[in-house]
Write a protein that holds these residues in place. Structure first.
Motif, PDB file in Angstrom:
ATOM      1  N   UNK A 108       0.830  -1.199   0.000  1.00  0.00           N
ATOM      2  CA  UNK A 108       0.000   0.000   0.000  1.00  0.00           C
ATOM      3  C   UNK A 108       0.869   1.255   0.000  1.00  0.00           C
ATOM      4  N   UNK A 109       2.017   1.180   0.664  1.00  0.00           N
ATOM      5  CA  UNK A 109       2.958   2.307   0.667  1.00  0.00           C
ATOM      6  C   UNK A 109       3.523   2.542  -0.730  1.00  0.00           C
ATOM      7  N   UNK A 110       3.852   1.441  -1.428  1.00  0.00           N
ATOM      8  CA  UNK A 110       4.343   1.559  -2.811  1.00  0.00           C
ATOM      9  C   UNK A 110       3.270   2.171  -3.713  1.00  0.00           C
ATOM     10  N   UNK A 111       2.022   1.761  -3.499  1.00  0.00           N
ATOM     11  CA  UNK A 111       0.911   2.328  -4.280  1.00  0.00           C
ATOM     12  C   UNK A 111       0.744   3.806  -3.977  1.00  0.00           C
ATOM     13  N   UNK A 112       0.874   4.175  -2.696  1.00  0.00           N
ATOM     14  CA  UNK A 112       0.744   5.578  -2.284  1.00  0.00           C
ATOM     15  C   UNK A 112       1.863   6.429  -2.896  1.00  0.00           C
ATOM     16  N   UNK A 149      11.147  -3.700   5.883  1.00  0.00           N
ATOM     17  CA  UNK A 149      10.724  -4.435   4.685  1.00  0.00           C
ATOM     18  C   UNK A 149      10.567  -3.452   3.537  1.00  0.00           C
ATOM     19  N   UNK A 150      11.138  -3.808   2.377  1.00  0.00           N
ATOM     20  CA  UNK A 150      11.018  -2.988   1.164  1.00  0.00           C
ATOM     21  C   UNK A 150      10.425  -3.841   0.048  1.00  0.00           C
ATOM     22  N   UNK A 151       9.780  -3.177  -0.907  1.00  0.00           N
ATOM     23  CA  UNK A 151       9.188  -3.891  -2.047  1.00  0.00           C
ATOM     24  C   UNK A 151       9.255  -3.033  -3.299  1.00  0.00           C
ATOM     25  N   UNK A 152       9.467  -3.679  -4.434  1.00  0.00           N
ATOM     26  CA  UNK A 152       9.345  -3.056  -5.752  1.00  0.00           C
ATOM     27  C   UNK A 152       8.101  -3.648  -6.417  1.00  0.00           C
ATOM     28  N   UNK A 153       7.236  -2.798  -6.931  1.00  0.00           N
ATOM     29  CA  UNK A 153       5.971  -3.267  -7.507  1.00  0.00           C
ATOM     30  C   UNK A 153       5.788  -2.775  -8.943  1.00  0.00           C
ATOM     31  N   UNK A 154       5.033  -3.562  -9.694  1.00  0.00           N
ATOM     32  CA  UNK A 154       4.595  -3.175 -11.036  1.00  0.00           C
ATOM     33  C   UNK A 154       3.101  -2.865 -10.941  1.00  0.00           C
ATOM     34  N   UNK A 155       2.731  -1.627 -11.208  1.00  0.00           N
ATOM     35  CA  UNK A 155       1.352  -1.172 -11.043  1.00  0.00           C
ATOM     36  C   UNK A 155       0.731  -0.951 -12.418  1.00  0.00           C
ATOM     37  N   UNK A 156      -0.389  -1.614 -12.667  1.00  0.00           N
ATOM     38  CA  UNK A 156      -1.102  -1.492 -13.939  1.00  0.00           C
ATOM     39  C   UNK A 156      -2.363  -0.666 -13.712  1.00  0.00           C
ATOM     40  N   UNK A 157      -2.513   0.406 -14.479  1.00  0.00           N
ATOM     41  CA  UNK A 157      -3.687   1.274 -14.360  1.00  0.00           C
ATOM     42  C   UNK A 157      -4.383   1.408 -15.710  1.00  0.00           C
TER      43      UNK A 157
END
Length: 455
Positions: A108-112, A149-157
């Motif tokens: 959710x932080x990555x999305x924010x 904890x860290x994360x890299x995300x691929x967000x599709x919109x």
């Protein structure tokens, strides 16, 4: 106990509906329906009423076979008007142990942190790399001890208007929506095996009016793109080159379409404007037209693959699916254009039940939607409903087990004490009653002794 599943693939040439039942990890197809797509052009809705009518027709055919249907459907959305971005997030872990709440919080932080325009709506948030403290490339952080904890995300919109029109068309057909899934993502679910996902693979779904490309690397979706070209463009090219109606051009494509050595055979076809007259054409012309269009399409897709900067990470090569892959010789042409990378023509994975009519690359997306609904998504994902999807069960640590044991021991001890106190109260009551009886007896004796002295 079985759970009903309903999948609707809204394509540019056809609307596919499949009804199935899920029992444990088994999906059994019980009905399917296909209708010619209307009101859809190059993956986008151009007429809500016509699209809704096509959906209703396909759904009616599927219900007639199945006898039942789920109240909610998982639907596909084309890659048209989609935009993808990568974003990262970092959170601290106060409890020193990573659970679902912590993974959800970091995603959710990555999305924010992502810079998503106001006119776009999120379809998928897909993590492809976790970092626990200073350790990178963690496949699954669940249950690990860490302070960060860290994360890299691929967000599709996708554009809100595009998504809204799609939902309106489905709801107008009398169907509620459970989830919306990118068509290329669904196709990849139905055709890929675990080895290909792990090694890295590029999936290209070549449909009637669109080509959807997605890249899996490290068991997660890393890249997606869209090309508004498909097999219908071959039909249009043949119609113009041969001066023949579209229906005839489609039949020629299906019957004589090949990318292998051309033939000099002559065939007779009607002329546009006067279908009573016919003229002869060589199949070499048909070959040249098809060759030019398919070669151009594959070359554009090869450039998109270069742009992704992930070409070195796809050890399993290219997987082609979709109706356009039924052209004879397309695999050999693709190998030549993609620098001799491994190329596979894929059919959707076989499911239980009435699978026969769906054993075709053209139905990869709709069957992928079924599998998505049954839980075949990535290990962690935020879906179109902003809901965290996962398949993890809570892990009971030793502390938790000890606390459970001590709690049960305390409860037993407390119940014993309650029982003992109850016994004591009962005994005291019995003693009190006995004492009262003895006191009454003594009083009667004294009264009788006093009376005898008087008389």
């Amino acid at each position: 106990m079985s759970r009903p599943l309903l999948a609707i693939d809204i394509g540019s040439s056809k609307i596919s509906v499949v009804i199935a039942e899920q029992k444990d990890d088994t999906i059994s197809i019980i009905g399917s329906g296909v209708a010619r797509s209307q009101g859809v052009r190059k993956g986008t809705i151009t007429n809500i009423e016509l699209t809704s009518r096509s959906i209703r027709q396909a759904l009616s055919d599927a219900k007639r076979v199945a006898g039942t249907a789920s109240a909610k459907a998982i639907i596909s959305i084309s890659g048209a008007y989609t935009r993808s971005i990568n974003s990262s997030g970092i959170v601290n872990i106060p409890q020193q142990e990573i659970g679902i709440k912590e993974i959800n919080r970091v995603m959710q932080t990555a999305l924010y942190n992502a810079n998503i325009p106001n006119e776009y709506e999120v379809l998928h948030v897909l993590p492809y790399n976790f970092k626990v403290d200073e350790q990178e490339f963690i496949e699954d952080p669940f249950g690990m001890n860490a302070s960060r904890l860290e994360v890299d995300t691929h967000i599709i919109t996708t554009q809100k208007s595009n998504l809204s029109n799609l939902k309106k068309a489905v709801k107008s057909a009398g169907v509620d929506i459970e989830n919306v899934v990118l068509a290329g993502y669904a196709s990849a679910i139905s055709v890929l095996n675990s080895d290909e996902k792990e090694l890295g693979v590029c999936v290209i779904d070549m449909g009637a009016s669109t080509c959807e490309m997605v890249i899996h690397s490290g068991n997660s979706l890393r890249f997606n793109t869209f090309l508004a070209v498909g097999s219908n463009h071959i039909t249009n090219d043949l119609s113009m080159a041969l001066h023949t109606p579209l229906g005839v051009a489609e039949k020629i494509k299906l019957e004589y379409g090949s990318l292998k050595t051309p033939s000099n055979e002559l065939i007779e076809i009607p002329i546009i404007g006067d279908e009573t007259q016919k003229h002869e054409i060589s199949l070499e012309i048909v070959y040249n037209v098809i060759q030019a269009r398919v070669q151009e399409t594959l070359m554009i897709l090869a450039k998109e693959l270069e742009k992704s900067n992930l070409k070195e990470q796809i050890g399993a090569g290219i997987v082609l699916t979709g109706g356009m892959t039924k052209l004879d010789g397309i695999r050999e042409l693709a190998m030549a254009i993609f620098d001799n990378m491994p190329v596979r023509i894929a059919r959707p994975r076989q499911l239980e039940g009435d699978f026969g009519p769906l054993n075709d690359p053209a139905f990869a997306t709709v069957l992928g939607l079924l599998e998505y609904g049954a839980g075949a998504y990535t290990q962690y994902e935020i879906d179109s409903n902003k809901k965290m999807l996962h398949k993890k069960e809570p892990i009971a640590t030793n502390k938790e087990e000890l606390s459970d044991i001590s709690l049960s021991a305390k409860e037993e001890d407390l119940s014993d004490k309650k029982l003992q106190s109850g016994d004591i109260k009962q005994r005291l009551a019995q003693v009190a009653t006995h004492e009262e009886e003895e006191n009454i007896g003594q009083k009667i004796k004294k009264f009788w002794h006093w009376m005898t002295q008087i008389f």
